[in-house]
Design an enzyme around this catalytic site. Structure first.
Site, PDB file in Angstrom:
ATOM      1  N   HIS A 154       5.412  -6.583 -10.068  1.00  0.00           N
ATOM      2  CA  HIS A 154       4.356  -7.523  -9.693  1.00  0.00           C
ATOM      3  C   HIS A 154       4.813  -8.598  -8.697  1.00  0.00           C
ATOM      4  CE1 HIS A 154       0.251  -8.669 -10.563  1.00  0.00           C
ATOM      5  NE2 HIS A 154       0.601  -9.942 -10.580  1.00  0.00           N
ATOM      6  N   SER A 203      -2.440 -10.701  -6.801  1.00  0.00           N
ATOM      7  CA  SER A 203      -2.652 -10.911  -8.225  1.00  0.00           C
ATOM      8  C   SER A 203      -3.895 -11.770  -8.479  1.00  0.00           C
ATOM      9  CB  SER A 203      -1.378 -11.516  -8.828  1.00  0.00           C
ATOM     10  OG  SER A 203      -1.475 -11.598 -10.220  1.00  0.00           O
TER      11      SER A 203
END
Ligand SMILES: *[C@@H]1O[C@H](CO)[C@@H](O)[C@H](O)[C@H]1NC(C)=O
Ligand SMILES: *[C@@H]1O[C@H](CO)[C@@H](O)[C@H](O)[C@H]1NC(C)=O
Ligand SMILES: *[C@@H]1O[C@H](CO)[C@@H](O)[C@H](O)[C@H]1NC(C)=O
Ligand SMILES: *[C@@H]1O[C@H](CO)[C@@H](O)[C@H](O)[C@H]1NC(C)=O
Length: 415
Positions: free
Chosen positions: A388, A183
């Protein structure tokens, strides 16, 4: 405002519709029992956690060019694999609001840091400025005020990332690192590799897990909210903190009560700002581990990190922090904030992505991939609901991500 709510609820509703119909509904009592199951691990530091598991833990202090003192954590040896000079260096870089803890809180055989150490790598864990391990500075002494927090992920990429790489290479005497970012840990890598291209030569390979460069398709509830905020920046800063990102609890509860009303467990998840940003899908999350996750996350970030991402949702660019045009002109030499040049990222990059990721959307991942200077592979995680945070905490993360990463390193990047 009403329009925004409908839009966001629609996108959340869409993702939740993907869930299995028979998924468990949590009651308040069950969630209270879950919260009560907090163990002492929740309060241990990363080196303590590593040592408790019989691995060698080291703490290193790295000073950046602009004076921030960062803590790095290292696992040079494991119960079965002694320290040695020729173990390849792997540097793991965490996400927004994360820290080195992201890679270890699942414990041995599950956390990526342990799995890499067991596989014979010299594992280094970064902690960006502003995380709880990296609140120190050579000249500043107030770690709550505007001077310390005047940075975003641009500075983490420009200053922290190179300092960490140089430090690890100097200690180990090696020439290159294997870099694994998750990320924001990919954003900071891209900032570094595009603005300081000489660092590409210090990278054997980059694994971008849930990469973030373009975010115009991002469905993150909180980032969209910040982007659309209509009462002006100063009111927003009252709600989320002007320097450190510290959203007001009642503000979070308010957002959560609109978007997270499924059951008591989703309300609990939404009380943690991390999940409001990344989204979640509990099908691949070990709920027993939630107290450990909540104990270590959020680990700290600046409000500017959030604002910078929110700007990019609107602009559709991967660019510098947009100031007013006069400041842009003064600081960047152009009226518009410049873009980062992904083509200048010449290190080999393997991208791992998925179709159920609120933050790292497929369209945005594809767009950044085509611009990279040396893209090697787009690997779609073969699990429909992969989200995620599953890269860190998914029950099947070893099978779907860690083992594939290690097999690629062994096949193609072991000299
Ligand atoms: C901050 O860094 C200084 C200089 O390296 C060190 O003496 C001090 O112990 C550090 N403080 C913390 C809280 O880590
Ligand atoms: C949080 O926001 C509420 C209103 O939204 C306000 O009444 C309260 O004082 C705020 N709390 C803090 C600590 O800023
Ligand atoms: C969930 O975590 C608990 C505690 O670490 C562990 O005992 C259990 O095996 C885990 N479950 C799964 C499915 O990984
Ligand atoms: C981006 O970087 C590439 C490779 O270094 C270079 O050829 C190109 O001119 C750069 N583009 C811009 C807009 O600076």
């Amino acid at each position: 405002m009403k329009l925004l709510l409908i839009l966001v609820v629609a996108s959340v509703g869409f993702a939740i519709a993907d869930d299995d119909a028979e998924e468990k509904v949590w009651t308040e009592d069950e969630v209270e029992a879950l919260k009560a199951s907090v163990t002492s691990d929740v309060y241990a530091t990363v080196p303590e956690l590593i040592a408790q598991n019989g691995y060698t833990a080291e703490i290193h202090y790295v000073t950046t060019e602009d004076g921030y003192i960062l803590q790095m954590h290292r696992i040079p040896a494991t119960p079965t694999s002694p320290a040695s000079d020729d173990k390849p260096v792997v540097l793991l870089m965490h996400a927004l609001l994360g820290s080195a803890a992201d890679w270890v809180i699942m414990g041995p055989e599950k956390g990526f840091a342990y799995i890499l150490a067991d596989a014979g790598y010299d594992v280094w864990l970064g902690n960006a400025r502003g995380t709880k391990y990296s609140r120190n500075h050579t000249t500043l002494t107030d770690f709550t005020g505007p001077d310390f927090w005047y940075f975003d992920w641009h500075e983490i990429g420009y200053y922290d990332q190179p300092a960490m790489i140089d430090y690890a290479l100097e200690v180990t005497g090696q020439e290159k690192v294997i870099f694994i970012g998750h990320s924001q840990g990919t954003t900071t890598f891209y900032v570094m590799a595009s603005l300081r291209p000489e660092y590409n030569d210090k990278i054997k390979v980059m694994f971008s897990l849930a990469p973030i460069a373009y975010v115009s398709h991002c469905k993150s509830v909180l980032l969209q909210f910040v982007d659309q905020f209509e009462y002006g920046l100063s009111h927003l800063l009252k709600l989320i903190g002007a320097y450190e990102f510290l959203p007001n609890g009642s503000f979070l509860t308010k957002i959560g009560s609109v978007y997270c009303n499924e059951d008591a467990l989703t309300r609990y998840l939404c009380s943690n700002v991390l999940f409001l940003i990344t989204g979640f899908d509990i099908s691949n999350l070990n709920q027993t581990m939630l107290s450990a996750i909540f104990g270590h996350t959020p680990a700290g970030a600046s409000t500017r990190q959030i604002l910078h991402y929110a700007q990019l949702i609107r602009s559709g660019k991967f660019g510098y922090y947009d100031q007013d045009w006069i400041s842009n002109l003064f600081n960047y030499g152009s009226i518009e904030a410049p873009d980062y040049n992904l083509t200048a990222v010449t290190a080999p990059v393997h991208v791992f992505y998925s179709t159920n990721d609120y933050f790292s959307a497929v369209e945005d991942v594809e767009k950044h991939y085509t611009e990279l200077g040396n893209p090697i592979e787009m690997y779609r995680v073969p699990y429909k609901k992969w989200n995620h945070v599953d890269y860190l905490w998914g029950i099947t993360a070893k099978e779907f991500v860690y083992d594939p990463v290690i097999s690629r390193i062994k096949a193609n990047y072991s000299d």
